[in-house]
Design a protein around this motif. Structure first.
Motif, short mmCIF file in Angstrom:
data_model
loop_
_atom_site.label_atom_id
_atom_site.label_comp_id
_atom_site.label_asym_id
_atom_site.label_seq_id
_atom_site.Cartn_x
_atom_site.Cartn_y
_atom_site.Cartn_z
N UNK A 109 0.76 -1.24 0.00
CA UNK A 109 0.00 0.00 0.00
C UNK A 109 0.79 1.29 0.00
N UNK A 110 2.08 1.23 -0.34
CA UNK A 110 2.87 2.46 -0.43
C UNK A 110 2.84 3.00 -1.85
N UNK A 111 2.88 4.32 -1.97
CA UNK A 111 2.85 5.00 -3.27
C UNK A 111 4.26 5.41 -3.64
N UNK A 112 4.67 5.08 -4.85
CA UNK A 112 6.02 5.42 -5.32
C UNK A 112 5.90 6.38 -6.50
N UNK A 113 6.50 7.55 -6.37
CA UNK A 113 6.44 8.55 -7.43
C UNK A 113 7.79 9.21 -7.66
N UNK A 114 8.12 9.39 -8.93
CA UNK A 114 9.37 10.06 -9.31
C UNK A 114 9.01 11.24 -10.22
N UNK A 115 9.58 12.39 -9.92
CA UNK A 115 9.21 13.64 -10.60
C UNK A 115 10.42 14.39 -11.10
N UNK A 182 17.75 17.46 -19.11
CA UNK A 182 16.37 17.07 -19.40
C UNK A 182 15.83 15.96 -18.49
N UNK A 183 16.62 15.53 -17.53
CA UNK A 183 16.23 14.43 -16.65
C UNK A 183 14.89 14.72 -15.95
N UNK A 184 13.99 13.74 -15.94
CA UNK A 184 12.72 13.90 -15.21
C UNK A 184 12.69 13.03 -13.95
N UNK A 185 13.80 12.42 -13.61
CA UNK A 185 13.89 11.58 -12.40
C UNK A 185 14.71 12.31 -11.34
N UNK A 186 14.17 13.42 -10.85
CA UNK A 186 14.92 14.26 -9.91
C UNK A 186 14.47 14.09 -8.46
N UNK A 187 13.19 13.83 -8.26
CA UNK A 187 12.64 13.69 -6.92
C UNK A 187 12.01 12.30 -6.79
N UNK A 188 12.39 11.57 -5.77
CA UNK A 188 11.79 10.27 -5.49
C UNK A 188 11.02 10.37 -4.18
N UNK A 189 9.71 10.16 -4.24
CA UNK A 189 8.86 10.30 -3.05
C UNK A 189 8.13 8.99 -2.77
N UNK A 190 8.29 8.49 -1.57
CA UNK A 190 7.58 7.29 -1.13
C UNK A 190 6.54 7.73 -0.09
#
Length: 211
Positions: A109-115, A182-190
Motif C-alpha cells: 500500500x505504499x505509493x512510489x512517485x518520481x518527478x 532534461x532528466x525527469x527523475x529528480x525527486x523520489x517520493x515514497x
C-alpha cells in the motif's frame, strides 16, 4: 468475468485494506469509464481543481469531462511567464482537489512517485485539501524497490519520448542513471502513510493505464 479481472478485483481488496491502515482511502473500478464517474462523484459544486502530468488522467477522459463545467480549473500549462507560473502554483497548491496518477504502488500500500520539477509530488505531500490518485492495475509492484525500478525503466523512457526530452533512456529504452538537464527523475517520493485520514484517495482501475 475473465480470470485477469477476477485477479484484479481480489488484489484490489487486499490493497484497499492496506491503504486503510495507512490513512489512505482506496476504491476499485472495473474500467476507465467507471473510474471517471467515481472521480467526478468526489467533486463539489464550484470547487477548485488542478492536476499533475498524467497519461492516465488523459486516457480516462478526465480533462474533457472537466472542460465545460462550473469548476474552477487551474492549469499550469496556461501560464505564459515565470511570474504567472508562480502565481498559478500558489493557487494549485491550495486547491480543493488535486488529480494525479501514481508511478507505482507496492503490495503493502505504499505509493512510489518520481518527478522532474517536483510540483506533482509536492502537492501529493501537502497543500491541496484532497488528492485523488487514479491508477491502472499495471502500476502494482511487489515492493518499493521494484516500484522505483519500474518507474525508471518502464515509465520514464516513454514519458521522456512523449515530452520530447533528450535523455539516454529515451534513446536506449532503459534507465542510464543520468544527470542530464532534461532528466525527469529528480525527486523520489515514497508515501507510506497519510496523517490526514482520507485526504489521499486512490481509485484503482482494472485496466492497464498510463506508463
Amino acid at each position: 468475468m475473465t480470470p485477469k479481472k477476477t485477479y484484479y478485483e481480489n488484489l484490489s481488496d487486499t490493497l484497499i485494506e492496506r491503504f486503510n491502515k495507512r490513512g489512505i482511502e482506496g476504491y476499485y473500478c472495473n474500467d476507465k469509464e467507471e473510474a471517471l464517474l467515481m472521480a467526478k462523484r468526489f467533486l463539489t459544486p464550484g470547487c477548485s481543481i488542478s492536476w499533475g502530468g498524467s497519461e492516465t488522467l488523459n486516457e480516462i477522459g478526465l480533462f474533457e469531462a472537466l472542460k465545460d463545467s462550473d469548476y474552477i480549473l487551474y492549469d499550469r500549462h496556461l501560464a505564459k511567464t515565470p511570474e504567472e507560473s508562480l502565481q498559478l502554483y500558489g493557487k494549485i497548491v491550495t486547491c480543493d482537489y488535486f488529480f494525479m496518477s501514481s508511478n507505482a504502488i507496492s503490495l503493502d500500500g505504499q505509493l512510489i512517485n518520481i518527478d522532474g520539477k517536483g510540483n506533482r509530488v509536492a502537492c501529493l505531500i501537502a497543500g491541496p485539501k484532497n488528492v485523488i490518485i487514479i491508477a491502472g492495475m499495471n502500476k502494482i509492484v511487489t515492493d518499493v524497490d521494484s516500484g522505483i525500478e519500474r518507474v525508471r525503466n518502464m515509465a520514464s523512457p516513454p514519458n521522456n519520448i512523449r515530452l520530447g526530452r533528450n535523455t539516454p533512456c529515451a534513446q536506449l529504452g532503459r534507465c542510464a542513471n543520468c544527470l542530464v538537464d532534461d532528466c525527469i527523475c529528480c525527486q523520489i517520493v515514497i508515501t507510506r502513510k497519510s496523517n490526514i485520514p482520507g485526504r489521499i484517495k486512490v481509485i484503482l482501475v482494472g485496466e492497464e493505464l498510463g506508463y
